[in-house]
Design an enzyme around this catalytic site. Sequence first.
Site, PDB file in Angstrom:
ATOM      1  N   TYR A  36      -4.697  20.574  12.940  1.00 58.03           N
ATOM      2  CA  TYR A  36      -5.273  19.235  12.969  1.00 58.03           C
ATOM      3  C   TYR A  36      -6.557  19.213  13.783  1.00 58.03           C
ATOM      4  O   TYR A  36      -6.882  20.164  14.498  1.00 58.03           O
ATOM      5  CB  TYR A  36      -4.270  18.212  13.522  1.00 58.03           C
ATOM      6  CG  TYR A  36      -4.124  18.232  15.035  1.00 58.03           C
ATOM      7  CD1 TYR A  36      -3.425  19.243  15.676  1.00 58.03           C
ATOM      8  CD2 TYR A  36      -4.700  17.234  15.821  1.00 58.03           C
ATOM      9  CE1 TYR A  36      -3.300  19.260  17.062  1.00 58.03           C
ATOM     10  CE2 TYR A  36      -4.571  17.250  17.211  1.00 58.03           C
ATOM     11  CZ  TYR A  36      -3.868  18.266  17.821  1.00 58.03           C
ATOM     12  OH  TYR A  36      -3.759  18.288  19.183  1.00 58.03           O
ATOM     13  N   LYS A 153      -5.280  25.102  17.049  1.00 59.12           N
ATOM     14  CA  LYS A 153      -4.999  23.668  17.186  1.00 59.12           C
ATOM     15  C   LYS A 153      -3.882  23.300  16.216  1.00 59.12           C
ATOM     16  O   LYS A 153      -4.089  22.671  15.170  1.00 59.12           O
ATOM     17  CB  LYS A 153      -6.267  22.828  16.969  1.00 59.12           C
ATOM     18  CG  LYS A 153      -6.143  21.419  17.567  1.00 59.12           C
ATOM     19  CD  LYS A 153      -7.498  20.769  17.680  1.00 59.12           C
ATOM     20  CE  LYS A 153      -7.433  19.298  18.045  1.00 59.12           C
ATOM     21  NZ  LYS A 153      -6.871  18.982  19.345  1.00 59.12           N
ATOM     22  N   GLU A 186      -5.147  24.769  31.112  1.00 61.27           N
ATOM     23  CA  GLU A 186      -5.785  23.516  30.700  1.00 61.27           C
ATOM     24  C   GLU A 186      -4.820  22.388  31.040  1.00 61.27           C
ATOM     25  O   GLU A 186      -3.947  22.553  31.894  1.00 61.27           O
ATOM     26  CB  GLU A 186      -6.154  23.576  29.211  1.00 61.27           C
ATOM     27  CG  GLU A 186      -4.982  23.843  28.293  1.00 61.27           C
ATOM     28  CD  GLU A 186      -5.362  23.892  26.821  1.00 61.27           C
ATOM     29  OE1 GLU A 186      -6.457  23.428  26.439  1.00 61.27           O
ATOM     30  OE2 GLU A 186      -4.537  24.375  26.025  1.00 61.27           O
ATOM     31  N   LEU A 210      -7.073  25.801  24.372  1.00 60.33           N
ATOM     32  CA  LEU A 210      -7.772  25.371  23.167  1.00 60.33           C
ATOM     33  C   LEU A 210      -9.283  25.441  23.435  1.00 60.33           C
ATOM     34  O   LEU A 210      -9.741  24.992  24.498  1.00 60.33           O
ATOM     35  CB  LEU A 210      -7.391  23.921  22.832  1.00 60.33           C
ATOM     36  CG  LEU A 210      -7.990  23.441  21.510  1.00 60.33           C
ATOM     37  CD1 LEU A 210      -7.159  23.972  20.342  1.00 60.33           C
ATOM     38  CD2 LEU A 210      -8.061  21.923  21.452  1.00 60.33           C
TER      39      LEU A 210
END
Length: 289
Positions: A36, A153, A186, A210
């Site tokens: 996505y 992702k 992250e 990511l």
Amino acid sequence: MHDTNNIVFLNGQFLPASEAKISPMDRGFLFGDGIYEVVPSYNGKLVGFGLHIERMQSGLNAIGINLDMTISDWRNIATKLMETNGKGNLGLYFHVSRGTDVKRFHAYPEHIQPTVFAYAFEIPAATTADKQGVKQYKVTSTEDLRWKRCQIKSTSLLGNVMHFQQGQDAGVQETILFNQHNELTEASACNVFMVKNNVVLTPPLDNQILPGITRHMLLNILRKDGTLQVQERALSMSEVRAADELWITSSSKEIAPVVELDGQPVGNGKVGDIWQKAQSLYSANKYLY
Ligand code: PDD
């Protein structure tokens, strides 16, 4: 914008959300087998569109989904969704799953068509570099317990969802993550930056994070400007705890200042000057990507 009357895109058609149906045998539903994207737009202007589509394409390549769509096909979908959903501040959500099979079997089936879904949702107004007005974030931290392919992702977001919920349960807005060597990775839905002695620091790209588009654009903008020193390197938990400033970045938040980590103030506990400089450069340059 009323959700069920929203016009969405599903497999070549624009239709009200309430009429958009997919099979329970869709592999996106059964396995989280898909990719996505979320692209921000403000008054019909898209931010980083080409970069988002490139990242989606590399995710699709990584999991062997062949999709016969060009960047201009995606742009046409985005344009139509912005027209029909009233422009404003919209996130455009694009989702490609491997498609619908007749049975549940783990291996990639051949000869099925990917399911392509897109819709628009409201996002906060673009951030302005205003130290008083900006939303200030509080975060907690925990060990990163997601998988080792965080560069993809993937729509399989349970690991991220569980980490995000940890923050919600603690009464804060995000959870930042450290690997088993106590290095920053992250946050559950953002990349993380810190500032120490006027140097802007963020972890390097690898399988633990990511490759955020906001991260990429911000690094590029800061390097072009040249006023601030920028480094991509491993950051230990003790460095993060001693940071002068901490930021989280994502498409819907731009650069968000974090003022509290695990109940302790970050730096002096106020939104920092370097944040203001970075957000103002970002605001001035974000449509150029
Ligand atoms: N989240 N890291 C993770 C795990 C993310 O989910 C996101 C984005 C980012 C920031 O990437 P970008 O700058 O390209 O938005 C980093 C999106 C917005 C989401 O899942 O809704």
